[in-house]
Write a protein that holds these residues in place. Structure first.
Motif, PDB file in Angstrom:
ATOM      1  N   PHE A  97       0.969  -0.748  -0.151  1.00  0.00           N
ATOM      2  CA  PHE A  97       0.409   0.106   0.041  1.00  0.00           C
ATOM      3  C   PHE A  97       1.157   1.056  -0.017  1.00  0.00           C
ATOM      4  O   PHE A  97       0.279   2.352  -0.841  1.00  0.00           O
ATOM      5  N   ALA A  98       2.121   1.520   1.015  1.00  0.00           N
ATOM      6  CA  ALA A  98       2.482   2.282   1.327  1.00  0.00           C
ATOM      7  C   ALA A  98       3.219   2.489  -0.538  1.00  0.00           C
ATOM      8  O   ALA A  98       3.915   3.630  -1.040  1.00  0.00           O
ATOM      9  N   ARG A  99       3.807   1.914  -1.658  1.00  0.00           N
ATOM     10  CA  ARG A  99       4.839   1.802  -1.872  1.00  0.00           C
ATOM     11  C   ARG A  99       4.002   1.910  -3.610  1.00  0.00           C
ATOM     12  O   ARG A  99       3.819   2.774  -4.471  1.00  0.00           O
ATOM     13  N   LEU A 100       1.938   1.702  -3.107  1.00  0.00           N
ATOM     14  CA  LEU A 100       1.430   1.919  -4.575  1.00  0.00           C
ATOM     15  C   LEU A 100       0.858   3.720  -4.366  1.00  0.00           C
ATOM     16  O   LEU A 100       0.677   4.001  -5.594  1.00  0.00           O
ATOM     17  N   VAL A 179      -8.158   1.570 -14.299  1.00  0.00           N
ATOM     18  CA  VAL A 179      -9.311   1.224 -12.816  1.00  0.00           C
ATOM     19  C   VAL A 179      -8.709   0.168 -11.199  1.00  0.00           C
ATOM     20  O   VAL A 179      -8.763   0.873 -10.361  1.00  0.00           O
ATOM     21  N   GLY A 180      -7.828  -0.368 -12.387  1.00  0.00           N
ATOM     22  CA  GLY A 180      -6.993  -2.119 -11.570  1.00  0.00           C
ATOM     23  C   GLY A 180      -6.163  -1.267  -9.731  1.00  0.00           C
ATOM     24  O   GLY A 180      -6.327  -1.375  -8.446  1.00  0.00           O
ATOM     25  N   MET A 185      -5.547  -0.530  -4.405  1.00  0.00           N
ATOM     26  CA  MET A 185      -5.346   0.166  -3.317  1.00  0.00           C
ATOM     27  C   MET A 185      -5.926   0.460  -2.109  1.00  0.00           C
ATOM     28  O   MET A 185      -5.929   0.395  -0.678  1.00  0.00           O
ATOM     29  N   MET A 186      -7.466  -0.196  -2.893  1.00  0.00           N
ATOM     30  CA  MET A 186      -8.632   0.049  -1.392  1.00  0.00           C
ATOM     31  C   MET A 186      -8.116  -1.695  -0.934  1.00  0.00           C
ATOM     32  O   MET A 186      -8.172  -1.912   0.405  1.00  0.00           O
ATOM     33  N   GLN A 219     -14.043  -2.881   4.885  1.00  0.00           N
ATOM     34  CA  GLN A 219     -14.966  -4.256   3.479  1.00  0.00           C
ATOM     35  C   GLN A 219     -15.946  -3.718   3.058  1.00  0.00           C
ATOM     36  O   GLN A 219     -16.012  -3.886   1.839  1.00  0.00           O
ATOM     37  N   THR A 220     -16.747  -3.082   3.521  1.00  0.00           N
ATOM     38  CA  THR A 220     -17.804  -3.127   2.775  1.00  0.00           C
ATOM     39  C   THR A 220     -17.730  -1.719   1.727  1.00  0.00           C
ATOM     40  O   THR A 220     -18.734  -1.349   0.669  1.00  0.00           O
ATOM     41  N   THR A 221     -17.459  -0.354   2.354  1.00  0.00           N
ATOM     42  CA  THR A 221     -17.018   0.482   2.239  1.00  0.00           C
ATOM     43  C   THR A 221     -16.155   0.736   0.487  1.00  0.00           C
ATOM     44  O   THR A 221     -17.198   0.752  -0.270  1.00  0.00           O
ATOM     45  N   GLN A 222     -15.616  -0.394   0.269  1.00  0.00           N
ATOM     46  CA  GLN A 222     -14.383  -1.137  -0.219  1.00  0.00           C
ATOM     47  C   GLN A 222     -15.325  -1.764  -1.627  1.00  0.00           C
ATOM     48  O   GLN A 222     -15.195  -0.503  -2.846  1.00  0.00           O
ATOM     49  N   MET A 223     -16.571  -2.512  -1.692  1.00  0.00           N
ATOM     50  CA  MET A 223     -17.521  -2.438  -1.722  1.00  0.00           C
ATOM     51  C   MET A 223     -17.807  -1.716  -3.162  1.00  0.00           C
ATOM     52  O   MET A 223     -18.423  -1.713  -4.030  1.00  0.00           O
ATOM     53  N   LEU A 224     -18.877  -0.663  -1.969  1.00  0.00           N
ATOM     54  CA  LEU A 224     -19.541   0.479  -2.395  1.00  0.00           C
ATOM     55  C   LEU A 224     -18.166   1.331  -3.711  1.00  0.00           C
ATOM     56  O   LEU A 224     -19.741   1.549  -4.294  1.00  0.00           O
ATOM     57  N   LEU A 225     -17.637   1.572  -3.352  1.00  0.00           N
ATOM     58  CA  LEU A 225     -16.628   2.731  -4.097  1.00  0.00           C
ATOM     59  C   LEU A 225     -16.258   1.604  -5.198  1.00  0.00           C
ATOM     60  O   LEU A 225     -16.280   2.546  -6.511  1.00  0.00           O
ATOM     61  N   GLY A 226     -15.904   0.127  -5.435  1.00  0.00           N
ATOM     62  CA  GLY A 226     -15.827  -0.339  -6.518  1.00  0.00           C
ATOM     63  C   GLY A 226     -16.899  -0.392  -7.459  1.00  0.00           C
ATOM     64  O   GLY A 226     -16.787   0.237  -8.611  1.00  0.00           O
TER      65      GLY A 226
END
Length: 285
Positions: A97-100, A179-180, A185-186, A219-226
């Motif tokens: 995460f830090a590197r990307l 978008v990957g 990152m998420m 985790q749930t927020t990640q899916m909604l943002l996806g």
């Protein structure tokens, strides 16, 4: 054209110099991060992404077989191996995460369009960490092995999530979808929290219930943002003539996966934290 044909449509991604990528290069890269991302590897992913489905099928058969073998056996504790397993994934997710963050942050600083429609430079540090992310999805299948050997409840969300993420990650890696980078990152952020939580749980420390709720909320927020990011890409591809590094087949697959994940994680959150305890039939892990 049906979804399978669209998923196999890599016409725009056959040659590395056709990739719609960012020109950003890391100012400081470690030696192992600057290894060339050879065309042969790209073509191998494009021609063999479907083997991720094979791996997922074998994975499902294997865990069900082990469950059957463990039915009349005493459960393993595996607390020490589980601690190191979760710690390894927590550390990896944090470092990746830090590197990307440098590459993704730079893209968003230019424009939202650049961030979701251009992929990272194919021969730089970000490409290396994206590749390790795809490999990590195979390694993470081992999570389920700990569950079945310890005879813990194995819910549908768990193995569906592992298999679906593996398939989508490999297919997206073959396309180098723009978008990957945001999806990765998420996922890394969520996993850094999740695996740290699981590693801490194995130490028998008392962890407040709200910590688990935060992890599931992330985790749930990640899916909604996806879903939201995929909708933005869809709008760009269908309402403008701007180029976007993602096929329609991969985009449809993203919608299916993120919508189903969103529903399942929301359902899990309700059952684990909101439903009255006397209505729960079993403890959710």
């Amino acid at each position: 054209m049906d979804l399978i044909h669209q998923l196999n449509d890599f016409t725009l991604y056959r040659r590395q110099n056709e990739t719609f990528h960012s020109g950003y290069r890391y100012e400081n890269s470690l030696s192992f991060e600057t290894l060339a991302y050879p065309m042969e590897m790209t073509l191998w992913f494009q021609n063999n992404w479907h083997h991720s489905i094979t791996i997922s099928v074998v994975y499902y058969i294997l865990i069900r077989s082990i469950q059957r073998l463990m039915r009349d056996r005493q459960a393993f504790t595996l607390e020490i191996p589980l601690f190191y397993w979760n710690s390894f994934h927590a550390i990896y997710s944090t470092i990746a995460f830090a590197r990307l963050a440098e590459d993704v942050g730079h893209s968003y600083s230019i424009s939202f369009y650049d961030a979701i429609c251009r992929t990272c430079h194919p021969n730089d540090a970000a490409a290396f960490w994206n590749l390790t992310f795809a490999i990590s999805k195979i390694i993470e299948l081992g999570d389920t092995l700990f569950i079945v050997l310890r005879k813990k409840p194995l819910i549908f969300l768990h193995y569906y999530h592992h298999a679906a993420v593996l398939i989508y990650t490999v297919h997206s890696g073959a396309e180098h979808i723009g978008v990957g980078r945001s999806f990765i990152m998420m996922n890394l952020f969520a996993h850094a929290l999740m695996y740290t939580y699981y590693a801490t749980k194995t130490t028998k420390l008392q962890i407040p219930r709200w910590v688990a709720m935060v992890v599931t909320t992330v985790q749930t927020t990640q899916m909604l943002l996806g879903v939201l990011l995929s909708a933005c890409v869809y709008w760009i591809k269908t309402n403008t003539d701007w180029r976007c590094q993602q096929s329609m087949g991969n985009l449809y697959l993203a919608f299916v996966i993120y919508v189903t994940f969103g529903v399942l994680f929301a359902q899990f959150f309700y059952k684990a934290y909101l439903r009255p305890r006397n209505q729960k039939t079993k403890k959710l892990e």
